[in-house]
Design an enzyme around this catalytic site. Structure first.
Site, PDB file in Angstrom:
ATOM      1  N   GLU B  60       0.811  -1.223   0.000  1.00  0.00           N
ATOM      2  CA  GLU B  60       0.000   0.000   0.000  1.00  0.00           C
ATOM      3  C   GLU B  60       0.840   1.268   0.000  1.00  0.00           C
ATOM      4  O   GLU B  60       0.460   2.277  -0.588  1.00  0.00           O
ATOM      5  CB  GLU B  60      -0.950   0.006   1.210  1.00  0.00           C
ATOM      6  CG  GLU B  60      -2.112  -0.981   1.102  1.00  0.00           C
ATOM      7  CD  GLU B  60      -1.723  -2.404   1.449  1.00  0.00           C
ATOM      8  OE1 GLU B  60      -0.586  -2.630   1.907  1.00  0.00           O
ATOM      9  OE2 GLU B  60      -2.550  -3.316   1.269  1.00  0.00           O
ATOM     10  N   HIS B 129     -10.925  -4.466   9.253  1.00  0.00           N
ATOM     11  CA  HIS B 129     -11.490  -4.282   7.912  1.00  0.00           C
ATOM     12  C   HIS B 129     -12.805  -3.503   7.957  1.00  0.00           C
ATOM     13  O   HIS B 129     -13.618  -3.622   7.054  1.00  0.00           O
ATOM     14  CB  HIS B 129     -11.768  -5.636   7.247  1.00  0.00           C
ATOM     15  CG  HIS B 129     -10.548  -6.415   6.888  1.00  0.00           C
ATOM     16  ND1 HIS B 129      -9.783  -7.072   7.816  1.00  0.00           N
ATOM     17  CD2 HIS B 129      -9.968  -6.667   5.691  1.00  0.00           C
ATOM     18  CE1 HIS B 129      -8.789  -7.689   7.209  1.00  0.00           C
ATOM     19  NE2 HIS B 129      -8.863  -7.453   5.920  1.00  0.00           N
TER      20      HIS B 129
END
Lengths: 319, 326
Positions: B60, B129
């Protein structure tokens, strides 16, 4: 076949300018004329000057916090560098960045970085643009031994290799990340071996040999254009402390002095005189002229206006 | 008008702009053949190919930095971060580089990129998440922050974000991806300018200021109150940065009672900023009650569905909060 005389003169002149720039900057600190901090590359001049001078305007560089040599090598304007150092409106960052953030997009410098390893991901993006636009130019990403322990190093080298991006990763190994010796921070002594983990070519060079660095960069550029990324490690030494507030308790005077004997400027100067390319008088004239360049830069910076308070919101956002 | 899903609206915005401008590239994890973890980019790899729709390694930080570097050198990248929780891994490049490079380089750089990422709970994906981390990015000058609540807004705001010359964090709501709504026909191109809130329901008695998934929930509460004769105005902020302060202030002056609702944890949440915007203005003198905040509980999002549903504002909690204001 050696380099042309003009190239030798360019390399030597830039190294002396860089040395003078930083020695002058250090004096300005002592005189209390500078508000922030600076990180000097004295002793490492050959690295950034050898590499950046071998590039074209359209090649990009990502500089480090210790990157005056990288910028001078890329033909940045010394006046504007000094003005930025003094926080003036005429500086490269309009006085808002300081010398940790000098940038000159007009000569291909996409900026110096205050974050160790911060430029590595950005370099992959610049190289992505070059590849996407089918340009022949490359991106040089400067970073240090310390940055090679950051996650950004791993992610960036891996991505660049997987996508065959035209990046030359240039690691200036000056043996210390701030105060911590590379002997304490990694279990290898040759950082270039890290390249193999990415299926990438890695080489290690004497970081104080400006001529060899210049020639190897020319070759590396051709390699990168054709094959994708490469890691070039330049082994050198930082003579000064990390920044202005470093008492240097972590190393001995003897060690520093040993490296001062290997001064890259002295080495190049001796070569130029011994080879008969320049006389001692000609070299003295270059030294004098470089010193004058820096005096002029200080005069320019000191005469420049302070940034205006009412402009503080400029450039937070683009229109 | 046609009816499409929120996910389709996002796909259309990207695809239509990519057809117009070949400097737009799209990169992220599993966005290619797989079509994105939530299926948002289905068909894009097939249409635009590997040069423009780039599956990335699971990295990321470098994906975000690569987009920033590409943006600084002439491209207009879109990045998908698979879950907004993972902006924590990208934060250095987002906050220190992308956000600051224009300012710190004296205006030499522009960083026209969009970071799209789904936020929010409700899928049983638990602590790592399901977060709503918008406050983290709203706190960094140089970034713009958008959270759409309908397919219409998603398409128009994403187009505006893609045309913007700044880094925009575009936080999608994963629980809304399958929700449907009306959008104009494909040939009727439109954008929704950033920085404009939308009054989703006009009312005169109470103002609910909210965004994202909580917009629909607040509208449902408002309808129920309508039968009691209480007329609630629901403002969808849509763009958190820049914030349409005027819209909030005017509504507060009109109703005199304000409830701020969001899914993110209440402490340090953007609701504090929304409430302060009103209290800090001359709307203060029009208030009949303290501005009330209703955020998520200050706990990580738990796995068990009963627990998960209860840590964010429910219709019951919103209703109770409105009653406290009446």
């Amino acid at each position: 076949m050696g380099l042309p005389k003009e190239t030798h003169e360019e390399l030597y002149t830039k190294m002396v300018q860089c040395r003078e720039f930083e020695e002058k900057a250090a004096k300005l600190f002592i005189q209390g004329k500078v508000h922030g901090t600076a990180h000097f590359c004295i002793g490492e001049e050959a690295t950034g000057i050898g590499v950046s001078s071998a590039l074209e305007v359209e090649d990009y560089i990502l500089q480090t916090h210790r990157g005056h040599n990288q910028g001078i090598g890329k033909n940045m304007d010394i006046n504007r560098m000094m003005a930025e150092f003094l926080g003036k409106e005429t500086g490269y960052c309009k006085g808002k960045g300081g010398c940790m953030h000098i940038a000159d997009f007009s000569v291909g410098s996409l900026g110096a970085n205050g974050v160790v390893g911060g430029g590595l991901p950005i370099a992959t993006g610049a190289a992505f643009s070059q590849k996407y636009k089918k340009s022949d130019n490359i991106t040089v990403c400067y970073f240090g031994d310390g940055a090679s322990n950051e996650g950004a190093f791993h992610e960036s080298l891996n991505l660049a290799a997987a996508w065959k991006l035209p990046v030359l990763f240039v690691c200036t190994n000056n043996l210390y990340g701030m105060s911590t010796s590379v002997k304490k921070s990694m279990a290898i002594s040759d950082i270039s071996v890290r390249a193999s983990g990415y299926g990438m070519k890695g080489i290690a060079l004497d970081g104080n040999d400006v001529v060899n660095i210049y020639e190897e960069t020319k070759k590396a550029k051709k390699y990168v254009q054709k094959n994708g990324p490469m890691l070039m490690v330049l082994n050198t030494y930082r003579w000064m402390g990390h920044s202005k507030s470093d008492a240097q308790l972590y190393r001995s005077k003897e060690e520093v002095n040993e490296w001062k004997e290997k001064c890259p400027i002295k080495r190049h100067r001796e070569f130029l005189i011994e080879s008969g390319m320049f006389t001692a008088e000609q070299i003295k004239a270059i030294d004098k002229s470089a010193k004058q360049d820096i005096e002029n830069a200080v005069a320019y910076a000191e005469a420049s206006p302070e940034p205006k308070i009412e402009d503080i919101f400029d450039d937070v956002y683009a229109d | 008008m046609r009816t499409i899903t929120y996910a389709q609206a996002i796909n259309e915005a990207m695809s239509e702009e990519m057809r117009k401008d070949e400097n737009i590239v799209f990169m992220g994890e599993d966005i290619g053949v797989y079509g994105g973890a939530f299926g948002v980019s289905r068909g894009m790899f097939e249409e635009f190919g590997d040069d423009r729709v780039k599956d990335t390694p699971i990295s990321e930080l470098v994906i975000t930095g690569c987009a920033a570097g590409a943006a600084m050198t002439g491209l207009r990248p879109i990045v998908e971060i698979m879950f907004s929780d993972f902006i924590t891994l990208a934060m250095e490049q987002l906050a220190n580089q992308a956000a600051k490079n224009r300012f710190q380089f004296g205006g030499q750089a522009a960083v026209p990129m969009v970071l799209r990422t789904p936020g929010g709970s409700g899928t049983g994906a638990a602590e790592q998440h399901s977060q709503s981390l918008e406050a983290w990015v709203c706190h960094v000058p140089g970034l713009k922050v958008v959270i759409p609540s309908t397919p219409y807004d998603a398409k128009g705001l994403l187009k505006a974000s893609m045309l913007d010359n700044n880094p925009v964090v575009f936080i999608e709501q994963k629980l809304l991806y399958r929700s449907k709504g009306e959008v104009p026909e494909v040939e009727d191109d439109y954008i929704i300018p950033l920085g404009k809130a939308d009054i989703k329901r006009e009312g005169k008695d109470v103002t609910i200021v909210t965004y994202g998934r909580m917009v629909q929930r607040s509208l449902e509460v408002a309808e129920k109150f309508a039968s009691e004769g209480v007329d609630i105005e629901v403002i969808d902020v849509r763009t958190l940065v820049p914030l349409d302060k005027e819209c909030l202030i005017e509504s507060a002056k009109k109703t005199g009672k304000v409830l701020v609702v969001h899914e993110a944890c209440q402490t340090g949440g953007y609701g504090g900023e929304l409430a302060s915007t009103i209290v800090d203005s001359d709307a203060f003198f029009y208030l009949d009650a303290p501005v009330k905040r209703l955020g998520g509980l200050d706990v990580p999002i738990p796995y068990n569905p009963n627990l998960e549903a209860l840590v964010v504002p429910t219709e019951e909690k919103i209703t109770a909060a409105v009653r406290e204001l009446l």
